[in-house]
Structures are given as C-alpha cells and as structure tokens.
Design an enzyme around this catalytic site. Structure first.
Site, short mmCIF file in Angstrom:
data_model
loop_
_atom_site.label_atom_id
_atom_site.label_comp_id
_atom_site.label_asym_id
_atom_site.label_seq_id
_atom_site.Cartn_x
_atom_site.Cartn_y
_atom_site.Cartn_z
N ASP A 182 40.03 94.35 131.80
CA ASP A 182 41.08 94.90 130.93
C ASP A 182 40.99 94.49 129.45
OD1 ASP A 182 41.86 95.74 133.41
OD2 ASP A 182 43.84 94.81 133.39
N ASP A 230 43.29 98.89 132.97
CA ASP A 230 44.65 99.16 133.38
C ASP A 230 44.89 100.61 132.94
OD1 ASP A 230 46.70 97.70 134.65
OD2 ASP A 230 47.76 97.33 132.77
N HIS A 238 47.66 103.35 133.41
CA HIS A 238 48.95 103.78 133.93
C HIS A 238 49.34 105.18 133.50
CE1 HIS A 238 49.65 99.71 135.24
NE2 HIS A 238 49.54 99.23 134.02
N HIS A 289 52.41 100.15 128.41
CA HIS A 289 51.08 99.74 127.94
C HIS A 289 50.00 100.48 128.72
CE1 HIS A 289 51.83 97.22 131.46
NE2 HIS A 289 50.53 97.28 131.64
N LYS A 334 42.62 101.13 137.32
CA LYS A 334 43.65 100.80 138.31
C LYS A 334 45.02 101.27 137.84
CE LYS A 334 43.08 96.20 136.46
NZ LYS A 334 44.34 95.98 135.75
N CYS A 357 45.90 89.86 135.64
CA CYS A 357 44.78 90.58 136.26
C CYS A 357 43.57 89.70 136.51
CB CYS A 357 44.43 91.80 135.42
SG CYS A 357 45.73 93.05 135.53
#
Ligand code: VGL
Ligand code: ZN
Length: 205
Positions: A14, A57, A59, A76, A99, A147
């Site tokens: 990340d 990451d 989202h 974020h 993810k 993470c």
C-alpha cells in the site's frame, strides 16, 4: 538486509498517495521517506530473481470500511482516484494485488471480509505466490499497525517464514504506541525484524 533468492517474495504494501503523500487523506507520518528505501530493496530483490508483489488498498466510494458508511476510516484509496495511485516515485515492476475492490473490509494482503455475507475471501496473493514458487516473504510498506501487520500475521499462519523490514514501514499510530505494539505482536508470531544493519546511523527508536 535479507538474503534474496528466487524463492523469496518481497511484498510492498500500500505505498499509495493517500498513505504516503503528506496531502493524502490518511497520511501516515513520514511515509514518503520509505519510498526511496523500498526502491533500493526492489532492485536488490529483482537482481537475484526474487518475486516482487505490490498491494493496493482499492475501495469503492461506498464501503463499511469508511467512517461515513459505518466504519472507522476517512475516505481513502478510492479506486481510480489520485489517492489510490502508487506514490509517483515508487518503482513498480511486478504484479499488483488489489484489496477491497467489492467493498470488502479488512487489512491483510491475503484475505478480505465480504461485507454482505461476512465470509473471509482470498485476494489472490496466496495463489500468485504459489505460482511464482515463493516460499519466503519479506514485507515493507504502509501501515505498520494495519496492513503490514495483518499481512505478516496471515503469512505466518500460511506457514511462510516472514521478515519485516523495520526501517521501511511506518505506523498510523491512531493511539500512541500502536506501531510498537504491532511490531511486538508480529515478533510473538515468529516474524523476523530486519533492523537495516547496513545503515550507518543509530536506529531512531
Ligand atoms: C490501511 C487503514 C485503512 C493500511 C488501509 O493500508 O494499512 N490502514 N485501510
Ligand atoms: Zn483502507
């Protein structure tokens, strides 16, 4: 520094603008400082044929991961936005595992929690490592207390020897000491810490 070989995978966790850029929405203090150090590590790993894998990451705009939708975090790393992009200085030469793409929650690079059925689902990282013949993990990136920690602990559960690069991680530290506690938890799980003995100065902590 860890001894890389073709059975090692370096996991770069990340290193994205929202975490690593001072104007990112979930900026991890001094996160930008590890980018150059990680690039050197990537070069060392690649030189001997080790696998290098990156996580992001990733989202959707609405996810129970975010405070506004019932979770704990500011918005974020929303897919396809600046904040979700890798830090522009990061050398990216290897597969990327994303993810949270479908609103899953959680922190590990290996698994996510489905928000609807609550089940734990794989990200594809374990399969990717198996295909690459990687049996040892070296981990760096952001953030130590989320993470990085979850990925390291999942790696240990998966039976991998895991080394975390202590000078190439940074913590969110929502509560003071979270990063230190995360390191202790990783050590208890059998994670080895690489204290960057190649550095000339004294460690800052
Ligand atoms: C992370 C908090 C929320 C991380 C991701 O990459 O460590 N932390 N989402
Ligand atoms: Zn997140």
């Amino acid at each position: 520094m860890p001894a890389y070989d073709p059975t090692t995978a370096l996991l770069v966790i990340d290193v994205q603008n929202d975490f690593a850029d001072p104007s990112g929405s979930l900026y991890v203090r001094t996160g930008e400082q590890i980018v150059t150090l990680i690039n050197a590590e990537v070069a060392r790993a690649r030189a001997v044929g080790a696998t290098v894998v990156y996580t992001q990451d990733w989202h959707p705009a609405v996810t129970p991961h975010f405070q506004k939708d019932g979770g704990v975090w500011p918005v974020h790393c929303v897919q396809d936005t600046w904040g979700a992009e890798f830090h522009p200085d990061l050398t990216v030469i290897g597969p990327v595992v994303r993810k949270g793409s479908n609103g899953e929650d959680g922190y590990s690079g290996f698994t996510m929690r489905d928000p609807v059925i609550g089940a734990t689902v794989p990200t594809g990282l374990a399969d990717l490592l198996a295909e690459a013949g990687a049996t040892h993990l070296v981990i760096c990136g952001l953030a130590t207390d989320y993470c990085v920690k979850s990925t390291a602990l999942d790696g240990r559960e998966g039976g991998y020897p895991v080394t975390v690069l202590d000078d190439k991680i940074r913590a969110v530290d929502l509560q003071a000491g979270d990063g230190d506690r995360a390191v202790e938890e990783m050590l208890r799980a059998g994670v080895l810490l690489d204290r960057a003995e190649s550095m000339t100065g004294q460690p800052s902590d």
